[in-house]
Design a protein around this motif. Structure first.
Motif, short mmCIF file in Angstrom:
data_model
loop_
_atom_site.label_atom_id
_atom_site.label_comp_id
_atom_site.label_asym_id
_atom_site.label_seq_id
_atom_site.Cartn_x
_atom_site.Cartn_y
_atom_site.Cartn_z
N THR A 40 59.52 59.43 9.39
CA THR A 40 60.89 58.94 9.25
C THR A 40 60.88 57.44 9.44
N GLY A 41 62.03 56.82 9.20
CA GLY A 41 62.12 55.40 9.50
C GLY A 41 62.12 55.15 10.98
N SER A 42 63.06 55.82 11.69
CA SER A 42 63.20 55.66 13.14
C SER A 42 63.84 56.91 13.71
N THR A 43 63.21 57.52 14.70
CA THR A 43 63.83 58.69 15.33
C THR A 43 65.13 58.30 16.02
N ASN A 44 65.23 57.08 16.55
CA ASN A 44 66.49 56.66 17.16
C ASN A 44 67.62 56.65 16.15
N ASP A 45 67.35 56.14 14.95
CA ASP A 45 68.39 56.11 13.91
C ASP A 45 68.79 57.54 13.52
N GLY A 84 49.38 60.27 16.05
CA GLY A 84 48.62 60.48 17.27
C GLY A 84 49.33 59.97 18.51
N ASN A 85 50.27 59.05 18.32
CA ASN A 85 51.12 58.60 19.43
C ASN A 85 52.41 59.41 19.44
N LEU A 86 53.20 59.22 20.49
CA LEU A 86 54.47 59.93 20.60
C LEU A 86 55.62 59.03 20.18
N PHE A 87 56.44 59.53 19.27
CA PHE A 87 57.67 58.86 18.85
C PHE A 87 58.77 59.92 18.89
N ALA A 88 59.70 59.79 19.83
CA ALA A 88 60.71 60.84 20.02
C ALA A 88 61.97 60.24 20.60
N SER A 89 63.10 60.86 20.27
CA SER A 89 64.40 60.40 20.77
C SER A 89 65.24 61.61 21.16
N LYS A 119 50.60 47.57 29.29
CA LYS A 119 51.77 48.31 28.78
C LYS A 119 51.32 49.46 27.88
N MET A 120 51.83 50.64 28.17
CA MET A 120 51.44 51.82 27.40
C MET A 120 52.61 52.53 26.72
N SER A 121 53.82 52.00 26.88
CA SER A 121 54.97 52.71 26.31
C SER A 121 56.14 51.77 26.13
N GLY A 122 57.13 52.25 25.39
CA GLY A 122 58.39 51.56 25.26
C GLY A 122 59.52 52.57 25.29
N ILE A 123 60.65 52.16 25.85
CA ILE A 123 61.84 53.01 25.91
C ILE A 123 63.01 52.18 25.39
N LEU A 124 63.75 52.74 24.45
CA LEU A 124 64.86 52.01 23.82
C LEU A 124 66.13 52.84 23.92
N LEU A 125 67.17 52.28 24.55
CA LEU A 125 68.48 52.92 24.66
C LEU A 125 69.45 52.26 23.68
N GLU A 126 70.19 53.10 22.94
CA GLU A 126 71.19 52.60 21.99
C GLU A 126 72.42 53.50 22.05
N SER A 127 73.59 52.90 21.89
CA SER A 127 74.85 53.65 21.92
C SER A 127 75.10 54.32 20.58
N ALA A 128 75.72 55.50 20.64
CA ALA A 128 76.13 56.22 19.43
C ALA A 128 77.44 56.93 19.76
N GLY A 129 78.55 56.21 19.65
CA GLY A 129 79.84 56.78 20.03
C GLY A 129 79.89 57.00 21.53
N ASP A 130 80.19 58.25 21.94
CA ASP A 130 80.26 58.56 23.36
C ASP A 130 78.91 59.02 23.91
N ALA A 131 77.86 58.81 23.14
CA ALA A 131 76.53 59.24 23.55
C ALA A 131 75.60 58.04 23.66
N VAL A 182 71.55 57.26 22.87
CA VAL A 182 70.28 57.71 22.30
C VAL A 182 69.16 57.06 23.09
N VAL A 183 68.23 57.87 23.58
CA VAL A 183 67.09 57.38 24.36
C VAL A 183 65.82 57.65 23.57
N GLY A 184 65.15 56.57 23.17
CA GLY A 184 63.94 56.69 22.37
C GLY A 184 62.70 56.35 23.17
N PHE A 185 61.63 57.09 22.92
CA PHE A 185 60.36 56.90 23.61
C PHE A 185 59.26 56.64 22.59
#
Length: 237
Positions: free
Chosen positions: A11-16, A53-58, A108-120, A122-125
């Protein structure tokens, strides 16, 4: 709550993708994992390399009346990821760096990205399991490059989803104070030399002095003053 884990090849981005699902009414507990991403990103829109092979999940967090400040979800996510990563790496090799980075043997071995989506929220790893990026402005690590072997991303996510649900429940019951305390117990030691960089490129150096009551970074300067950082990039010196 049993996690609803869905997997796609690319996909382009699991967060999107998850933001779209959140706006359409998907419930809390949904997770989306991709084998690879073509448009993964980190903070400030920086590109995030996404090899298989890496983890991409939201996932989705639905904000409720009475929830603690949502900014603390960055630390909730970091605590959940620390729990799982430390189980694979062993005690002492994984530490937290403000606000939500995981360091494996200091890199550094990871990144975490938080983004708003209405009243929710989205937490991406993004977690370096099999591969680590090269040529960045900081040292990077992966499980495989550190001699630990690369965990299977799907199995790793099952553990992460369970840990995240448990830490999310603690965030709702214990609030900021409990999450702050647990985060500090897993962070690098007080007195660690740090450099903080703002959006304008200016930097401040000092010693890690813990967190204030809101979870902001306390940086003790050479003259004894304490600088409070609410946002910015932090590097170990």
């Amino acid at each position: 709550m049993i996690a609803d884990i869905r997997t796609i090849a690319a996909t382009g981005s699991t967060n999107d993708d998850v933001a779209t699902l959140a706006r359409a009414g998907e419930r809390e507990g949904l997770w989306l994992r991709a084998d690879t991403q073509t448009g993964g990103r980190g903070r400030h829109g920086r590109p995030w390399q996404s090899p298989p092979g890496n983890l991409f999940a939201s996932t989705i967090v639905r904000l409720r009346a009475g929830d603690p400040p949502p900014a603390m979800l960055a630390m909730v996510a970091a605590l959940a990821l620390h729990q799982v990563a430390a189980a694979y790496a062993g005690d002492g090799r994984i530490v937290l760096k403000w606000p939500n980075d995981l360091l494996l043997d200091g890199a550094k071995m990871s990144g975490i990205l938080l983004e708003s989506a209405g009243d929710a929220v989205v937490v991406g790893f993004g977690v370096n399991l099999a591969h680590r990026p090269e040529g960045l402005d900081r040292q990077t690590a992966s499980f495989a490059a550190s001699g630990l072997g690369a965990p299977d991303p799907a199995a790793f996510l099952v553990d992460l989803a369970d840990a995240f649900a448990r830490w999310l429940a603690r965030w709702r019951t214990e609030g900021v104070a409990g999450i702050r305390r647990e985060w500090l117990a897993r962070a690098h030691v007080i007195g660690t030399p740090l450099r903080t960089t703002g959006a304008d490129g200016d930097y401040i150096e000092g010693l890690f002095d813990g967190l204030d009551e809101s979870g902001a970074l306390r940086l003790r300067l050479a003259d004894g003053r304490v600088h409070i950082l609410h946002a910015g990039d932090v590097f170990l010196i």
